[in-house]
Motif scaffolding. Sequence first.
Motif, PDB file in Angstrom:
ATOM      1  N   VAL A 159       1.146   8.628  -7.848  1.00 38.44           N
ATOM      2  CA  VAL A 159       0.507   9.719  -7.107  1.00 38.44           C
ATOM      3  C   VAL A 159       0.712   9.614  -5.603  1.00 38.44           C
ATOM      4  O   VAL A 159       0.351  10.513  -4.859  1.00 38.44           O
ATOM      5  CB  VAL A 159      -1.006   9.829  -7.434  1.00 38.44           C
ATOM      6  N   GLY A 160       1.289   8.524  -5.155  1.00 34.84           N
ATOM      7  CA  GLY A 160       1.564   8.350  -3.735  1.00 34.84           C
ATOM      8  C   GLY A 160       2.744   7.430  -3.527  1.00 34.84           C
ATOM      9  O   GLY A 160       2.914   6.454  -4.256  1.00 34.84           O
ATOM     10  N   GLY A 161       3.589   7.753  -2.584  1.00 35.14           N
ATOM     11  CA  GLY A 161       4.766   6.949  -2.303  1.00 35.14           C
ATOM     12  C   GLY A 161       5.871   7.220  -3.300  1.00 35.14           C
ATOM     13  O   GLY A 161       5.826   8.167  -4.084  1.00 35.14           O
ATOM     14  N   ARG A 162       6.875   6.371  -3.253  1.00 35.59           N
ATOM     15  CA  ARG A 162       7.977   6.516  -4.194  1.00 35.59           C
ATOM     16  C   ARG A 162       8.320   5.148  -4.753  1.00 35.59           C
ATOM     17  O   ARG A 162       8.066   4.117  -4.124  1.00 35.59           O
ATOM     18  CB  ARG A 162       9.190   7.169  -3.547  1.00 35.59           C
ATOM     19  N   ILE A 163       8.884   5.151  -5.948  1.00 32.11           N
ATOM     20  CA  ILE A 163       9.279   3.902  -6.593  1.00 32.11           C
ATOM     21  C   ILE A 163      10.787   3.850  -6.734  1.00 32.11           C
ATOM     22  O   ILE A 163      11.468   4.869  -6.704  1.00 32.11           O
ATOM     23  CB  ILE A 163       8.625   3.749  -7.983  1.00 32.11           C
ATOM     24  N   SER A 164      11.285   2.647  -6.857  1.00 32.19           N
ATOM     25  CA  SER A 164      12.671   2.415  -7.239  1.00 32.19           C
ATOM     26  C   SER A 164      12.629   1.794  -8.624  1.00 32.19           C
ATOM     27  O   SER A 164      11.621   1.192  -9.013  1.00 32.19           O
ATOM     28  CB  SER A 164      13.353   1.455  -6.266  1.00 32.19           C
ATOM     29  N   GLY A 180       0.785  -1.236   0.000  1.00 31.39           N
ATOM     30  CA  GLY A 180       0.000   0.000   0.000  1.00 31.39           C
ATOM     31  C   GLY A 180       0.813   1.280   0.000  1.00 31.39           C
ATOM     32  O   GLY A 180       0.257   2.372   0.032  1.00 31.39           O
ATOM     33  N   ALA A 181       2.137   1.175  -0.059  1.00 32.03           N
ATOM     34  CA  ALA A 181       2.977   2.370   0.010  1.00 32.03           C
ATOM     35  C   ALA A 181       3.024   3.146  -1.309  1.00 32.03           C
ATOM     36  O   ALA A 181       3.226   4.355  -1.307  1.00 32.03           O
ATOM     37  CB  ALA A 181       4.399   1.989   0.421  1.00 32.03           C
ATOM     38  N   VAL A 182       2.833   2.457  -2.447  1.00 31.99           N
ATOM     39  CA  VAL A 182       2.876   3.118  -3.757  1.00 31.99           C
ATOM     40  C   VAL A 182       1.482   3.109  -4.357  1.00 31.99           C
ATOM     41  O   VAL A 182       0.815   2.075  -4.400  1.00 31.99           O
ATOM     42  CB  VAL A 182       3.869   2.415  -4.715  1.00 31.99           C
ATOM     43  N   ASN A 183       1.054   4.277  -4.822  1.00 32.37           N
ATOM     44  CA  ASN A 183      -0.254   4.437  -5.452  1.00 32.37           C
ATOM     45  C   ASN A 183      -0.036   4.898  -6.888  1.00 32.37           C
ATOM     46  O   ASN A 183       0.618   5.905  -7.121  1.00 32.37           O
ATOM     47  CB  ASN A 183      -1.087   5.452  -4.669  1.00 32.37           C
ATOM     48  N   ILE A 184      -0.587   4.152  -7.829  1.00 30.40           N
ATOM     49  CA  ILE A 184      -0.478   4.452  -9.256  1.00 30.40           C
ATOM     50  C   ILE A 184      -1.852   4.881  -9.757  1.00 30.40           C
ATOM     51  O   ILE A 184      -2.859   4.247  -9.450  1.00 30.40           O
ATOM     52  CB  ILE A 184      -0.027   3.198 -10.048  1.00 30.40           C
TER      53      ILE A 184
END
Length: 147
Positions: A55-60, A12-16
């Motif tokens: 739109v939420g969190g960060r990606i690697s 749930g940390a990354v929102n696409i």
Amino acid sequence: MPLPHSLLCLCGAVNIKLNGQPEARANCHCLTCRDFYGTSMLSATAWLPEQVTVVGGRISTFSHPTKQLSRAFCPRCGDTVFGTNRFGMRVLPNSFVARATGGELPEEMRATMHLFYRHRTIDIQDELPKYLDGWDGQIYDGSSGKP
């Protein structure tokens, strides 16, 4: 079932956010996709890059060492949220989308073809066209395919 517009990674940390409709929907059997995504067949949709935004969190990201591919993932849970192919399209694995829709893909996300079917590791019994290579080439007819 409506097309989801917001997708979350496993933790749930990354929102696409998705905008519009995918440009392509396919099951890919090529060695590159199988190797890069760790699966026997990649069922996915391809989107213009501006249609898929974090739109939420960060990606690697991880870039393939020799090919024009990258994979974006959540640094906390490792879930692949999208890839980027050599055409710059964002590739969303259908397994990621299915999680947001209770396990079933909306019609607008279901594959319409198989690509690189000559390289398959398993035979698929469905009515979709099975292109031996890309979608502008020969279609598998049951007697051709694996060399």
